[in-house]
Design a protein around this motif. Structure first.
Motif, short mmCIF file in Angstrom:
data_model
loop_
_atom_site.label_atom_id
_atom_site.label_comp_id
_atom_site.label_asym_id
_atom_site.label_seq_id
_atom_site.Cartn_x
_atom_site.Cartn_y
_atom_site.Cartn_z
N ARG A 5 0.83 -1.21 0.00
CA ARG A 5 0.00 0.00 0.00
C ARG A 5 0.86 1.26 0.00
O ARG A 5 0.56 2.22 -0.72
CB ARG A 5 -0.93 0.00 1.21
CG ARG A 5 -2.02 -1.04 1.10
CD ARG A 5 -2.83 -1.14 2.37
NE ARG A 5 -3.79 -2.22 2.27
CZ ARG A 5 -4.57 -2.61 3.26
NH1 ARG A 5 -4.51 -2.00 4.44
NH2 ARG A 5 -5.41 -3.61 3.08
N ALA A 6 1.92 1.26 0.80
CA ALA A 6 2.81 2.43 0.86
C ALA A 6 3.50 2.65 -0.48
O ALA A 6 3.64 3.79 -0.94
CB ALA A 6 3.83 2.25 1.98
N ASN B 79 1.60 6.39 -6.98
CA ASN B 79 0.47 7.19 -7.45
C ASN B 79 0.65 8.68 -7.19
O ASN B 79 0.09 9.50 -7.90
CB ASN B 79 -0.83 6.69 -6.81
CG ASN B 79 -1.25 5.34 -7.34
OD1 ASN B 79 -0.93 4.96 -8.46
ND2 ASN B 79 -1.94 4.58 -6.51
N SER B 80 1.42 9.02 -6.17
CA SER B 80 1.63 10.43 -5.84
C SER B 80 2.52 11.13 -6.87
O SER B 80 2.45 12.35 -7.03
CB SER B 80 2.26 10.58 -4.45
OG SER B 80 3.64 10.25 -4.49
N ALA C 100 0.95 4.01 -2.95
CA ALA C 100 0.65 5.41 -2.64
C ALA C 100 1.77 6.31 -3.14
O ALA C 100 1.51 7.38 -3.73
CB ALA C 100 0.44 5.60 -1.14
#
Length: 93
Positions: free
Chosen positions: A15-16, A22-23, A19
């Motif tokens: 997940r990290a 995607n950032s 994220a």
């Protein structure tokens, strides 16, 4: 009553990493890649260890892509799909 379990180590890392990807923040992405590279999987169950190996393999693919291996775009897409799968794992039991 619904029982919500804490995410596993592999889920948390997946997940990290997603994220950060995607950032679009390269510093954040590189930070997550370093965290994953140094993660200790020695105390994990065999199943969780295998899932962590998937996350680490995808991290290697992302590092290669960042390093200029853009020709391997298909590998990156497959890796990101695997990462999404690990990040959203639900125990079937």
């Amino acid at each position: 009553m619904t029982c919500i379990e804490a995410p596993t180590v592999s889920e948390t890392f997946a997940r990290a990493l997603l994220a950060a990807w995607n950032s679009g923040d390269l510093n954040s992405l590189r930070h997550e890649l370093r965290q994953i590279a140094t993660a200790d999987a020695s105390r994990m169950s065999d199943f969780e260890h295998e899932r962590m190996e998937i996350v680490q393999g995808v991290a290697q693919t992302i590092r290669a892509w960042l390093g200029g291996a853009r020709k391997r775009h298909a590998d990156l897409n497959i890796g990101l799909s695997l990462l999404r799968h690990v990040a959203t794992f639900e125990d079937a039991a």
